[in-house]
Structures are given as C-alpha cells and as structure tokens.
Design a protein around this motif. Structure first.
Motif, PDB file in Angstrom:
ATOM      1  N   GLN A  45      -8.916 -45.176  41.796  1.00 11.45           N
ATOM      2  CA  GLN A  45      -8.985 -43.962  40.989  1.00 11.45           C
ATOM      3  C   GLN A  45      -8.067 -44.045  39.772  1.00 11.45           C
ATOM      4  O   GLN A  45      -8.448 -43.658  38.659  1.00 11.45           O
ATOM      5  CB  GLN A  45      -8.641 -42.741  41.841  1.00 11.45           C
ATOM      6  CG  GLN A  45      -9.592 -42.474  42.979  1.00 11.45           C
ATOM      7  CD  GLN A  45     -11.035 -42.460  42.529  1.00 11.45           C
ATOM      8  OE1 GLN A  45     -11.393 -41.777  41.576  1.00 11.45           O
ATOM      9  NE2 GLN A  45     -11.879 -43.224  43.201  1.00 11.45           N
ATOM     10  N   MET A  65      -9.547 -44.290  35.966  1.00 10.57           N
ATOM     11  CA  MET A  65      -9.233 -43.238  35.009  1.00 10.57           C
ATOM     12  C   MET A  65      -8.586 -43.810  33.744  1.00 10.57           C
ATOM     13  O   MET A  65      -8.933 -43.431  32.623  1.00 10.57           O
ATOM     14  CB  MET A  65      -8.311 -42.191  35.644  1.00 10.57           C
ATOM     15  CG  MET A  65      -8.103 -40.961  34.768  1.00 10.57           C
ATOM     16  SD  MET A  65      -6.941 -39.767  35.476  1.00 10.57           S
ATOM     17  CE  MET A  65      -7.791 -39.314  36.982  1.00 10.57           C
ATOM     18  N   TYR A  79     -15.691 -41.174  35.265  1.00  6.24           N
ATOM     19  CA  TYR A  79     -14.579 -40.565  34.529  1.00  6.24           C
ATOM     20  C   TYR A  79     -14.874 -40.502  33.037  1.00  6.24           C
ATOM     21  O   TYR A  79     -14.487 -39.547  32.357  1.00  6.24           O
ATOM     22  CB  TYR A  79     -13.288 -41.352  34.777  1.00  6.24           C
ATOM     23  CG  TYR A  79     -12.617 -41.006  36.077  1.00  6.24           C
ATOM     24  CD1 TYR A  79     -12.216 -39.702  36.355  1.00  6.24           C
ATOM     25  CD2 TYR A  79     -12.376 -41.983  37.039  1.00  6.24           C
ATOM     26  CE1 TYR A  79     -11.605 -39.381  37.551  1.00  6.24           C
ATOM     27  CE2 TYR A  79     -11.762 -41.668  38.239  1.00  6.24           C
ATOM     28  CZ  TYR A  79     -11.379 -40.364  38.487  1.00  6.24           C
ATOM     29  OH  TYR A  79     -10.776 -40.036  39.675  1.00  6.24           O
ATOM     30  N   LEU A  84     -10.428 -32.700  34.110  1.00 10.26           N
ATOM     31  CA  LEU A  84     -11.137 -33.732  34.883  1.00 10.26           C
ATOM     32  C   LEU A  84     -11.117 -33.451  36.383  1.00 10.26           C
ATOM     33  O   LEU A  84     -11.610 -34.271  37.160  1.00 10.26           O
ATOM     34  CB  LEU A  84     -10.516 -35.108  34.635  1.00 10.26           C
ATOM     35  CG  LEU A  84     -11.021 -35.937  33.452  1.00 10.26           C
ATOM     36  CD1 LEU A  84     -10.302 -37.278  33.405  1.00 10.26           C
ATOM     37  CD2 LEU A  84     -12.523 -36.155  33.514  1.00 10.26           C
ATOM     38  N   THR A 140     -14.288 -33.984  38.396  1.00  8.44           N
ATOM     39  CA  THR A 140     -14.636 -35.411  38.468  1.00  8.44           C
ATOM     40  C   THR A 140     -13.697 -36.144  39.413  1.00  8.44           C
ATOM     41  O   THR A 140     -14.116 -37.038  40.162  1.00  8.44           O
ATOM     42  CB  THR A 140     -14.584 -36.043  37.066  1.00  8.44           C
ATOM     43  OG1 THR A 140     -15.391 -35.276  36.170  1.00  8.44           O
ATOM     44  CG2 THR A 140     -15.086 -37.466  37.099  1.00  8.44           C
TER      45      THR A 140
END
Length: 289
Positions: free
Chosen positions: A82, A86, A174, A208, A211
């Motif tokens: 993650q 990102m 993302y 975000l 998401t």
C-alpha cells in the motif's frame, strides 16, 4: 400491500440472469461446501456427518497451525504494497518525460501469467541465478543465498514476489483516486502557504480514504489467500516454512481427497478473512467531518 412498479419488475428481470449465475456458481458451492466441512467426504463415498470432528482435528494438527501462522505473517506484505503503490501513484501522477512508459512498466507484472513470473523468479532465486550473482559482484555475500531452500528466508522471498506483482495493480487504483481530486483544492492550499508534505497529509490522504479502504481490503484478502507463488516456487517447502492455510486446504482436498478436512480449513480461513475485512471497515472507513 403495494404492488411492485413496472420499473422494479424490469430491474429484477434484468438482474435475473446474473442472480442465477451467482446462485449456481457462488451461493450453492459456498453453502454445500460449508455443509461438507462437517462431514467425512472423499468424492467417492456419500458424505457422513461428523459434526465438529474436522475442526477438532484441524486445530490439533501442528501443520495447520503452522500454515495459519504463515498466512498471518503473509499480511506483512499489505502495508508495504500500500505504501509503495501510493508513493508510485503520486509520482506517476505528474507530467514527467516518459511517464507513460514508467506506468506501463510497473503494471506489466499484473498482466503477466503467474506461471511465467514463477519461472523467472525461480531462475533468479537459484544459487547460481542473477540475484546471487549480483550480490557477489557487489561483494555483499561470499556464499550464494538459498532464497527458496533456506527455511528462515523462503517465505519472505515468496512474499517479495507478491509485493512485486501487486504494486502495479494498486498503483493504478491510487492513481485513479488521485486524478479524481480537484486541482483547485491543491491550488487553494498552496496559496495558503501549505507545503508539499502538508498538502499530501492534509489533502491527499483524507480524500484518498475510500481508495485506501478498498485497496487495503483487497490486499489483505489477497495476502491471506496466497497460493500461486507457493504452488509454483516452493510447494510449501522447505520444511513447510512456506506452507500457507490455503495450500493446506489444497493438499488435503485435491491431493488427499480429504474434502471434509480441506473444506473445514477453508471455512476457518473464510471466517479469518471476514474478520480482517471487518477490521478494515471498522478502522479505515471514511467518516464525515
């Protein structure tokens, strides 16, 4: 009692084919598989109800407990994927020279067959492979590292491939979330004197949040259900160090035809996945401010 409107009936009419497919290929297998988890079943004889015996044997089996621990340890890939995805999405969201080629390069592992990926990484991980050759050339190691033969590091070597495969997919998600954020929000913050880090932490991350929740749930479930990398590269070895819970279910179900034990393991993993998904929704779901 009000009768359903014509629009409602039309909606159900259009939904019927999809619901039938879900019922045949999803709901029925899940329901019947859950029933078989409480039986002795070998695909030849009729199922025999045994209650919770499969689960007692399951939690008394050290191999399953070790596999469960490995599946939990596999969750370490989630924050790494993650964070990297990102950061890459923020990078490729800029108009830089060759940025489209950069995006395609990171997405390439997503569309590459897992069998091909397994062959490539198996070649790279061998004692005379590219990775050990590079480490020796840099004088970082004297003896070749047994990436897939050392039970202390084999699981982490397999996890690295999962990270490498997954970054591109979550980067795209993302990136879609970043491009949905209005540019004037950043412009207003910049006019107010907010620095790049403040804009990222105060604007990008909060906006975000949906998401982040989606990607976290998907990556958690994918990590717990890790199977292809183990099947192709290690077969659960060495010394069951890469034996995951899903591979345990595969071994007992497909190879040993002990479907009751295999489905009991699958049911335990399903409950584990539901619990993890609930925790994600509990702590990562966006809240109104």
């Amino acid at each position: 009692m009000r009768k359903p409107s014509k629009t409602t009936l039309q909606a159900y009419l259009f939904l019927t084919p999809a619901l039938l497919l879900l019922a045949i290929f999803s709901f029925w297998p899940v329901g019947f598989g859950s029933f078989l988890a409480f039986t002795r079943y070998n695909l030849i004889d009729a199922p025999q109800w045994v209650g919770l015996d499969n689960f007692r044997e399951l939690f008394g089996d050290e191999l399953f407990l070790s596999a469960l621990k490995n599946s939990a340890l596999y969750l370490l890939v989630v924050p790494i994927i993650q964070l990297l995805a990102m950061l890459l999405a923020v990078l490729v969201n800029n108009n830089l020279p060759g940025i489209k080629l950069f995006r395609a390069a990171y997405y390439l592992p997503v569309v590459t067959s897992v069998s091909v990926i397994g062959i490539i990484w198996n070649f790279m991980y061998t004692e005379d492979g590219v990775l050990n050759a590079a480490l020796r050339w840099l004088h970082l190691v004297n003896d070749p590292v047994g990436w897939l033969t050392d039970d202390h590091i084999a699981l982490f070597a397999v996890m690295f491939i999962t990270v490498w495969r997954g970054i591109g997919w979550y980067m795209v998600l993302y990136l879609a979330g970043l491009q949905a954020i209005p540019a004037d929000v950043y412009e207003a913050a910049q006019l107010d004197g907010a620095g790049r880090w403040q804009r990222f932490w105060r604007i990008t991350v909060p906006l975000l949040a949906p998401t982040i929740l989606l990607c976290s749930v998907m990556s958690v479930l994918a990590a717990v259900k890790a199977f292809e990398e183990v099947q192709i590269l290690t077969k659960g070895g060495p010394m069951q160090s890469t034996y995951t819970a899903l591979y345990y279910a595969y071994e007992f179900g497909i190879k040993s035809l002990n479907f009751g034990r295999a489905l009991a393991a699958s049911l335990v993993m399903s409950a584990f996945c539901i619990a993890l998904a609930w925790l994600n929704f509990r702590y990562l779901q966006p809240r109104d401010r």
